[in-house]
Write a protein that holds these residues in place. Structure first.
Motif, short mmCIF file in Angstrom:
data_model
loop_
_atom_site.label_atom_id
_atom_site.label_comp_id
_atom_site.label_asym_id
_atom_site.label_seq_id
_atom_site.Cartn_x
_atom_site.Cartn_y
_atom_site.Cartn_z
N TYR A 129 0.79 -1.23 0.00
CA TYR A 129 0.00 0.00 0.00
C TYR A 129 0.83 1.28 0.00
N TYR A 130 2.08 1.20 -0.42
CA TYR A 130 2.91 2.40 -0.52
C TYR A 130 2.55 3.18 -1.78
N VAL A 131 2.53 4.51 -1.66
CA VAL A 131 2.31 5.40 -2.80
C VAL A 131 3.35 6.51 -2.73
N PRO A 132 4.20 6.65 -3.75
CA PRO A 132 5.18 7.74 -3.72
C PRO A 132 4.53 9.09 -3.97
N GLY A 133 5.26 10.15 -3.65
CA GLY A 133 4.79 11.50 -3.98
C GLY A 133 3.86 12.12 -2.96
N SER A 134 3.88 11.66 -1.71
CA SER A 134 2.99 12.24 -0.71
C SER A 134 3.41 13.69 -0.41
N PRO A 135 2.50 14.51 0.08
CA PRO A 135 2.80 15.94 0.30
C PRO A 135 3.95 16.14 1.27
N ASP A 136 4.84 17.10 0.93
CA ASP A 136 5.96 17.44 1.81
C ASP A 136 5.47 18.44 2.84
N LEU A 137 5.61 18.10 4.11
CA LEU A 137 5.05 18.90 5.20
C LEU A 137 6.13 19.56 6.06
N GLY A 138 7.37 19.56 5.58
CA GLY A 138 8.44 20.17 6.34
C GLY A 138 8.93 19.27 7.46
N ALA A 139 9.73 19.84 8.37
CA ALA A 139 10.27 19.05 9.47
C ALA A 139 9.25 18.82 10.57
N GLN A 140 8.26 19.67 10.66
CA GLN A 140 7.20 19.53 11.64
C GLN A 140 5.86 19.74 10.95
N GLY A 141 4.91 18.88 11.23
CA GLY A 141 3.62 19.06 10.58
C GLY A 141 2.62 18.01 11.00
N THR A 142 1.41 18.16 10.47
CA THR A 142 0.31 17.24 10.76
C THR A 142 -0.03 16.46 9.50
N MET A 143 -0.17 15.19 9.63
CA MET A 143 -0.53 14.35 8.50
C MET A 143 -1.87 14.80 7.92
N PRO A 144 -2.04 14.77 6.59
CA PRO A 144 -3.34 15.06 6.01
C PRO A 144 -4.38 14.11 6.57
N MET A 145 -5.49 14.66 7.03
CA MET A 145 -6.56 13.81 7.56
C MET A 145 -7.88 14.54 7.48
N ARG A 146 -8.96 13.78 7.60
CA ARG A 146 -10.30 14.35 7.55
C ARG A 146 -10.59 15.13 8.83
N PRO A 147 -11.47 16.14 8.76
CA PRO A 147 -11.78 16.93 9.96
C PRO A 147 -12.26 16.08 11.13
N ASP A 148 -12.95 14.99 10.84
CA ASP A 148 -13.48 14.14 11.90
C ASP A 148 -12.72 12.82 11.99
N GLU A 149 -11.43 12.83 11.63
CA GLU A 149 -10.63 11.61 11.65
C GLU A 149 -10.68 10.95 13.02
N GLN A 150 -11.03 9.67 13.04
CA GLN A 150 -11.12 8.93 14.29
C GLN A 150 -9.75 8.38 14.68
N GLY A 151 -9.56 8.15 15.97
CA GLY A 151 -8.31 7.59 16.45
C GLY A 151 -7.63 8.47 17.47
N THR A 152 -6.83 7.86 18.32
CA THR A 152 -6.11 8.60 19.36
C THR A 152 -5.02 9.46 18.73
N PRO A 153 -4.98 10.77 18.99
CA PRO A 153 -3.90 11.62 18.46
C PRO A 153 -2.54 11.11 18.92
N LEU A 154 -1.60 11.14 18.01
CA LEU A 154 -0.25 10.65 18.29
C LEU A 154 0.76 11.70 17.83
N VAL A 155 1.67 12.08 18.72
CA VAL A 155 2.73 13.04 18.39
C VAL A 155 4.06 12.30 18.45
N TRP A 156 4.76 12.25 17.33
CA TRP A 156 5.99 11.48 17.21
C TRP A 156 7.15 12.42 16.95
N SER A 157 8.12 12.37 17.83
CA SER A 157 9.34 13.18 17.67
C SER A 157 10.53 12.25 17.46
N GLY A 158 11.45 12.67 16.60
CA GLY A 158 12.62 11.84 16.35
C GLY A 158 13.68 12.58 15.59
#
Length: 302
Positions: A129-158
């Motif tokens: 399920y890999y697709v190349p060419g996803s949007p470049d969001l810089g060094a810090q950003g939020t993944m593209p998602m729907r306004p009502d995206e379900q799921g526990t928010p996750l903040v990943w630093s590395g």
């Protein structure tokens, strides 16, 4: 070996998050066709092996066939079983499920062999399920998602570094399933780049990503791969995971999947792709989100 038919009493496992799409909308055939088309579009597999000597092809083909022949002799495979296998192989092609079959049951061994020399981070399979060419969001950003995206928010630093500890200016490509276990561009009704993004780091190699924690899911079971699973009495579950491709100039590409502790299928993943080094350690936050730290060490190109 039994015939590859759906059992009278199908497995009772149900998704951790009941899907909003109907099975007809998110069918194995549709997903398989998407994976096959995407593979044909994004990969040029023959270019990399164009100059492979005939002797190498002969060796690999003969040894694979010899292993099949030995299984037939050892277990006295009958003509009925052989014809069931032939029909199933035809069905895998008709369903477009060869990418799924190979990525689930074969790729983990290829990945182990191909990366056994590395001293940096361990990798894992890419999956279908890999697709190349996803949007470049810089060094810090939020993944593209729907306004009502379900799921526990996750903040990943590395951070991305080389094996000698030098920070690297690089890119983390991230993609994963949603809280219903579906991937954008492989299931209907999901925005094109939902939960797919690229994060380009600065010279310090640091990144910070906001996303949601994905759900465990079953690989499609209404096609030929599902018939094999049912006939063999296997389960179809993959533990929840994040997919990444991490790259930096002069360093080997790292492809990996990152998992979450406590998932019941970390120990028996249908794709045999979980490694202890790839399990995250999320920490619950006061606002209900989770925070996780996970770095990447890349090997220089040899």
């Amino acid at each position: 070996m039994t015939t590859f038919e759906t059992p009278a009493h199908p497995p009772t496992d149900t998704p951790a998050h009941p899907p909003t799409d109907t099975p007809a909308q998110a069918s194995a055939a549709a997903s398989g066709a998407s994976a096959t088309d995407r593979f044909r579009t994004d990969k040029s597999p023959y270019d990399a092996v164009r100059d492979t000597p005939c002797e190498r092809v002969d060796l690999l083909a003969r040894e694979v066939l010899a292993a099949v022949h030995e299984t037939i002799r050892k277990h006295h495979v009958t003509y009925d079983e052989y014809n069931a296998l032939k029909a199933w192989l035809i069905g895998v092609g008709e369903d477009g499920e060869w990418p799924l079959f190979l990525d689930v049951w074969v790729e983990h061994e290829v990945e182990e062999v191909a990366t056994s020399h590395r001293s940096g981070n361990r990798g894992s399979i890419e999956g279908p399920y890999y697709v190349p060419g996803s949007p470049d969001l810089g060094a810090q950003g939020t993944m593209p998602m729907r306004p009502d995206e379900q799921g526990t928010p996750l903040v990943w630093s590395g951070r991305i570094t080389s094996t000698d500890g030098t920070p690297l200016r690089g890119t983390v490509e991230l993609w994963h399933a949603d809280a219903d276990g579906f991937y954008s561009q492989f299931a209907p009704g999901i925005p094109e780049w939902n939960l797919r993004g690229s994060f380009s780091t600065g010279p310090d190699g640091a990144f910070r990503i906001h996303t949601i924690r994905p759900a465990p899911y079953q690989i499609p079971t209404d096609g030929s791969c599902g018939k094999l699973i049912a006939a063999a009495g296997w389960h179809a579950w993959r533990p929840a995971h994040l997919h990444v491709k991490v790259s930096a100039p002069g360093h080997e590409l790292l492809t990996a999947q990152l998992y979450f502790p406590g998932d019941p299928h970390n120990e028996d993943d249908i794709a045999t792709a979980v490694k202890p080094e790839l399990i995250l350690a999320p920490v619950a936050q006061a606002d209900g989100s989770e925070a996780v730290a996970y770095d990447f060490v890349l090997d220089p190109v040899r």
